[in-house]
Design an enzyme around this catalytic site. Structure first.
Site, mmCIF file in Angstrom:
data_model
loop_
_atom_site.group_PDB
_atom_site.id
_atom_site.type_symbol
_atom_site.label_atom_id
_atom_site.label_comp_id
_atom_site.label_asym_id
_atom_site.label_seq_id
_atom_site.Cartn_x
_atom_site.Cartn_y
_atom_site.Cartn_z
ATOM 1 N N ASP A 23 -1.372 -6.813 6.302
ATOM 2 C CA ASP A 23 -0.941 -5.641 7.059
ATOM 3 C C ASP A 23 0.562 -5.552 6.899
ATOM 4 O OD1 ASP A 23 -2.076 -3.471 8.644
ATOM 5 O OD2 ASP A 23 -0.643 -4.131 10.159
ATOM 6 N N ARG A 67 5.922 -8.698 0.297
ATOM 7 C CA ARG A 67 4.621 -9.280 -0.110
ATOM 8 C C ARG A 67 4.859 -10.528 -0.954
ATOM 9 N NH1 ARG A 67 2.819 -4.996 -1.186
ATOM 10 N NH2 ARG A 67 1.916 -4.701 0.868
ATOM 11 N N GLY A 84 -8.206 -1.615 0.860
ATOM 12 C CA GLY A 84 -8.647 -0.409 0.181
ATOM 13 C C GLY A 84 -7.467 0.183 -0.584
ATOM 14 N N TYR A 115 5.529 3.702 -0.288
ATOM 15 C CA TYR A 115 6.920 4.108 -0.067
ATOM 16 C C TYR A 115 7.872 3.548 -1.124
ATOM 17 C CZ TYR A 115 5.337 5.429 4.679
ATOM 18 O OH TYR A 115 4.696 6.001 5.756
ATOM 19 N N PHE A 145 3.802 2.011 -5.633
ATOM 20 C CA PHE A 145 2.852 2.678 -4.749
ATOM 21 C C PHE A 145 3.510 2.897 -3.387
ATOM 22 C CE2 PHE A 145 1.387 -0.500 -1.614
ATOM 23 C CZ PHE A 145 1.917 -1.660 -2.142
#
Ligand code: ITT
Length: 200
Positions: A65, A173, A9, A146, A144
């Site tokens: 996550d 990531r 989301g 932190y 986006f």
């Protein structure tokens, strides 16, 4: 084209996965599963998200996550990174409030666990990390989460200030996606004709 579902989301994550998976021939489609993150590890939560999306769409799905771990705070906020306060501004305010008594540099790392759920097969997991430190925000309105308060090691710019391609080369990531691509697990999803192989 093969569709790969992405259980998130978070629009920032979506944008990054679109950039990181460009050229793989996979079409990303978001599924906002909103599963409760009840796992006790990044890996468990990533699998919960990916498996919920894979079940609901009967297709391969990714779940991410991730979290920010600050050394002086014993790894806080870690698994709770998205949940320590209702808004990102409040999360950062809380982080600085806790960091204030501690001497600088405020060493930290980002961690990303990526789960690939394939219907009928065991879920695969890929990890990436980015070391750096927390500093006063720079680059608000870019990136986006932190990003404005995190400086990757050796960088003169925060994650928010770095061009996306440079963030990906240094980020948790980016590292997790590179591990996923290197595993060959995604290549096995696309049809032979999409991989440039001839049919018999
Ligand atoms: P999902 O729907 O994918 O679960 P989320 O925002 O709830 O989205 P997480 O539970 O994984 O995501 O929480 C991760 C937290 O860490 C969240 O506050 C993110 O904004 C932040 N975060 C993760 N990766 C980040 C990155 O590359 N830059 C800045 N913040 C990041």
């Amino acid at each position: 084209m093969t569709v790969l579902f992405l259980a998130t989301g978070n629009e920032g994550k979506l944008r990054e996965f679109q950039e990181l998976l460009l050229g793989t021939g996979l079409l990303l489609e978001v599924v906002d599963t909103r599963v409760p993150e009840t796992g006790d590890s990044y890996s468990a939560n990533a699998a919960l998200k990916a498996e919920a999306a894979a079940r609901s769409r009967a297709g391969p799905a990714l779940g991410d996550d991730s979290g920010l771990e600050v050394a002086a705070l014993g790894g806080y906020p870690g698994l709770l990174s998205a949940r320590i306060a209702p808004t990102q501004a409040e999360r950062e305010a809380l982080l600085f409030e806790r960091l204030c008594p501690h001497p600088k540099p405020w060493r930290a790392r980002f961690v990303c666990l990526l789960a690939l759920a394939l219907p009928g097969r065991p879920t695969l997991s890929f990890r990436g990390e980015a070391a750096g430190e927390i500093r006063e925000p720079a680059g608000r309105g870019q990136g986006f989460g932190y990003d404005p308060v995190f400086w990757p090691s050796g960088s003169l710019l925060s994650f928010a200030e770095l061009p996306p391609i440079e963030k990906h080369s240094l980020s948790h990531r980016g590292a997790a996606v590179r591990a996923l691509l290197a595993s060959g697990a995604l290549a096995s999803l696309s049809r032979p004709s999409e991989r440039g192989e001839s049919r018999r």
